[in-house]
Motif scaffolding. Structure first.
Motif, PDB file in Angstrom:
ATOM      1  N   ILE A   1      12.355 -20.883  16.340  1.00 11.61           N
ATOM      2  CA  ILE A   1      13.554 -20.875  17.164  1.00 11.61           C
ATOM      3  C   ILE A   1      13.265 -21.510  18.518  1.00 11.61           C
ATOM      4  O   ILE A   1      12.285 -21.169  19.185  1.00 11.61           O
ATOM      5  N   LEU A   2      14.128 -22.432  18.895  1.00  5.43           N
ATOM      6  CA  LEU A   2      14.078 -23.090  20.193  1.00  5.43           C
ATOM      7  C   LEU A   2      15.376 -22.804  20.928  1.00  5.43           C
ATOM      8  O   LEU A   2      16.459 -22.981  20.362  1.00  5.43           O
ATOM      9  N   GLN A   3      15.261 -22.344  22.166  1.00  2.74           N
ATOM     10  CA  GLN A   3      16.451 -22.098  22.984  1.00  2.74           C
ATOM     11  C   GLN A   3      16.195 -22.524  24.427  1.00  2.74           C
ATOM     12  O   GLN A   3      15.056 -22.541  24.897  1.00  2.74           O
ATOM     13  N   GLU A   4      17.293 -22.844  25.111  1.00  2.00           N
ATOM     14  CA  GLU A   4      17.236 -23.175  26.523  1.00  2.00           C
ATOM     15  C   GLU A   4      17.522 -21.927  27.348  1.00  2.00           C
ATOM     16  O   GLU A   4      18.403 -21.127  27.007  1.00  2.00           O
ATOM     17  N   ALA A   5      16.785 -21.764  28.427  1.00  2.00           N
ATOM     18  CA  ALA A   5      16.999 -20.626  29.331  1.00  2.00           C
ATOM     19  C   ALA A   5      18.166 -20.940  30.267  1.00  2.00           C
ATOM     20  O   ALA A   5      18.012 -21.001  31.485  1.00  2.00           O
ATOM     21  N   MET A   6      19.331 -21.139  29.662  1.00  2.00           N
ATOM     22  CA  MET A   6      20.564 -21.391  30.410  1.00  2.00           C
ATOM     23  C   MET A   6      21.333 -20.074  30.489  1.00  2.00           C
ATOM     24  O   MET A   6      21.910 -19.609  29.509  1.00  2.00           O
ATOM     25  N   THR A   7      21.304 -19.461  31.651  1.00  2.00           N
ATOM     26  CA  THR A   7      21.874 -18.130  31.829  1.00  2.00           C
ATOM     27  C   THR A   7      23.315 -18.031  31.329  1.00  2.00           C
ATOM     28  O   THR A   7      23.697 -17.022  30.729  1.00  2.00           O
ATOM     29  N   ILE A   8      24.104 -19.060  31.566  1.00  2.00           N
ATOM     30  CA  ILE A   8      25.529 -19.027  31.205  1.00  2.00           C
ATOM     31  C   ILE A   8      25.719 -18.736  29.720  1.00  2.00           C
ATOM     32  O   ILE A   8      26.668 -18.047  29.336  1.00  2.00           O
ATOM     33  N   PHE A   9      24.832 -19.227  28.883  1.00  2.00           N
ATOM     34  CA  PHE A   9      24.989 -19.050  27.443  1.00  2.00           C
ATOM     35  C   PHE A   9      24.577 -17.667  26.955  1.00  2.00           C
ATOM     36  O   PHE A   9      24.796 -17.331  25.793  1.00  2.00           O
ATOM     37  N   HIS A  10      23.973 -16.862  27.840  1.00  2.00           N
ATOM     38  CA  HIS A  10      23.420 -15.586  27.393  1.00  2.00           C
ATOM     39  C   HIS A  10      23.948 -14.370  28.159  1.00  2.00           C
ATOM     40  O   HIS A  10      23.703 -13.236  27.738  1.00  2.00           O
ATOM     41  N   MET A  11      24.647 -14.593  29.268  1.00  2.00           N
ATOM     42  CA  MET A  11      25.146 -13.462  30.061  1.00  2.00           C
ATOM     43  C   MET A  11      26.246 -12.708  29.312  1.00  2.00           C
ATOM     44  O   MET A  11      27.152 -13.321  28.735  1.00  2.00           O
ATOM     45  N   PRO A  12      26.230 -11.371  29.344  1.00  2.00           N
ATOM     46  CA  PRO A  12      27.273 -10.589  28.674  1.00  2.00           C
ATOM     47  C   PRO A  12      28.682 -10.912  29.161  1.00  2.00           C
ATOM     48  O   PRO A  12      29.639 -10.862  28.378  1.00  2.00           O
ATOM     49  N   LEU A  13      28.827 -11.240  30.445  1.00  2.00           N
ATOM     50  CA  LEU A  13      30.159 -11.558  30.966  1.00  2.00           C
ATOM     51  C   LEU A  13      30.779 -12.722  30.207  1.00  2.00           C
ATOM     52  O   LEU A  13      31.968 -12.682  29.839  1.00  2.00           O
ATOM     53  N   TYR A  14      29.991 -13.756  29.957  1.00  2.00           N
ATOM     54  CA  TYR A  14      30.542 -14.932  29.286  1.00  2.00           C
ATOM     55  C   TYR A  14      30.927 -14.629  27.838  1.00  2.00           C
ATOM     56  O   TYR A  14      31.932 -15.153  27.327  1.00  2.00           O
ATOM     57  N   LYS A  15      30.159 -13.791  27.198  1.00  2.00           N
ATOM     58  CA  LYS A  15      30.515 -13.393  25.831  1.00  2.00           C
ATOM     59  C   LYS A  15      31.834 -12.624  25.819  1.00  2.00           C
ATOM     60  O   LYS A  15      32.662 -12.798  24.917  1.00  2.00           O
TER      61      LYS A  15
END
Length: 319
Positions: A118-132
């Protein structure tokens, strides 16, 4: 008692310090760290209670105990270390911008797939609960059709040609440093992949981008405006406008609160998660994906890199 997942860090700079200082995951522990300066590596390991100090990246990657590698080095060498970590059989979380361009990312994704990693970018926007949570609201259609997104990001940097922000040899420029946040913000809410309708740049004297304005549009006729600056402070206030209201998100890279303003003027505050745990959400996302969750953030990351490439193509026409 040994935890399930062992993490190692490549890099000892500011973001690596944030990662180690706030590291908290029930299934994981910090196992090792390396960087070019071994004295700094030893000091880092002592400060953050990391068990193993490695003299080189090769030595770190050869340790079979390590499951995950977090890459926190300058953008220009992300690709080099991503590929090395994947070849060594490690799952990878890499700081933004994950690679210099789409070609590098495509090669890294292909290698990860071949290795079943698994490869992922540490882009906060894609992982923050608020955005989900905001995505759920968007998909519920309570706000109607998405129309327009505003994504500004301005940060004043000392105009020293030798520092990394303005040094072309170190992948300087606003695009890869702050632009990736703004484009990621826009892409997160856009329901289809956009293309660059127009982009204009003002270069710094070293040739890197100092400021730019870009317009995006997708087949659903959703549009976004991305404004970047390295010599002017701009509020990190993202606005997502729908038919029935708009969402305002302040300090959007690590936001935990947003306000919905409806057409009648009433407001609704949405709160989810904690800004201080931004990097821990990235850690958990990678673990969840290893366990079988879809790697949706990587798809968004691939789109973002394609947009960044298109922006640079527009800029070439102006030179």
């Amino acid at each position: 008692m040994k935890k399930t997942y062992q993490w190692a860090i490549i890099g000892t700079g500011d973001i690596a310090r944030q990662f180690a200082g706030n590291f908290q995951n029930e299934e994981s522990e910090l196992y090792g760290v390396t960087a070019r300066n071994f004295t700094k590596v030893q000091a880092f390991a002592k400060e953050f209670n990391v068990a193993h100090s490695f003299r080189s990246v090769d030595e770190l990657l050869a340790d079979e105990t390590i499951d995950f590698v977090y890459i926190a080095v300058p953008n220009s060498i992300h690709y080099q270390y991503i590929m090395a970590a994947l070849k060594a059989g490690k799952h990878v979380l890499c700081e933004k911008a994950i690679t210099m361009n789409q070609k590098e990312l495509t090669e890294a994704v292909q290698l990860a797939e071949e290795k079943h990693l698994i490869l992922q970018e540490a882009m906060t926007i894609f992982h923050m609960p608020l955005y989900k949570e905001l995505k759920k609201i968007q998909e519920s259609n309570k706000l109607g059709k998405l129309k327009l997104i505003q994504a500004p990001f301005g940060s004043y940097k000392d105009p020293d040609p030798s520092n990394r922000f303005f040094n072309p040899d170190l992948a300087g420029g606003a695009l890869l440093d702050i632009g990736t946040y703004a484009v990621s913000f826009a892409r997160f809410f856009l329901t289809e992949t956009p293309e660059v309708l127009y982009s204009n740049v003002l270069p710094f004297k070293t040739g890197v981008d100092e400021q730019s304005i870009t317009v995006l549009r997708n087949p659903a006729d959703e549009m976004a405006a991305v404004s970047l600056a390295f010599q002017a402070k701009l509020p990190k206030q993202g606005i997502v406008a729908f038919e029935k209201g708009y969402i305002t998100i302040n300090e959007y890279p690590r936001a935990d609160q947003a306000t919905i303003t409806y057409r009648d003027g009433t407001n609704e505050v949405i709160q989810k998660g904690e800004s201080k745990d931004a990097l821990n959400y990235e850690i958990q996302s990678l673990i969840d994906t290893v366990k079988g969750a879809p790697n949706t953030s990587l798809i968004l990351t691939q789109d973002v890199l394609a947009i960044l490439d298109q922006m640079r193509e527009w800029w070439k026409k102006q030179s």
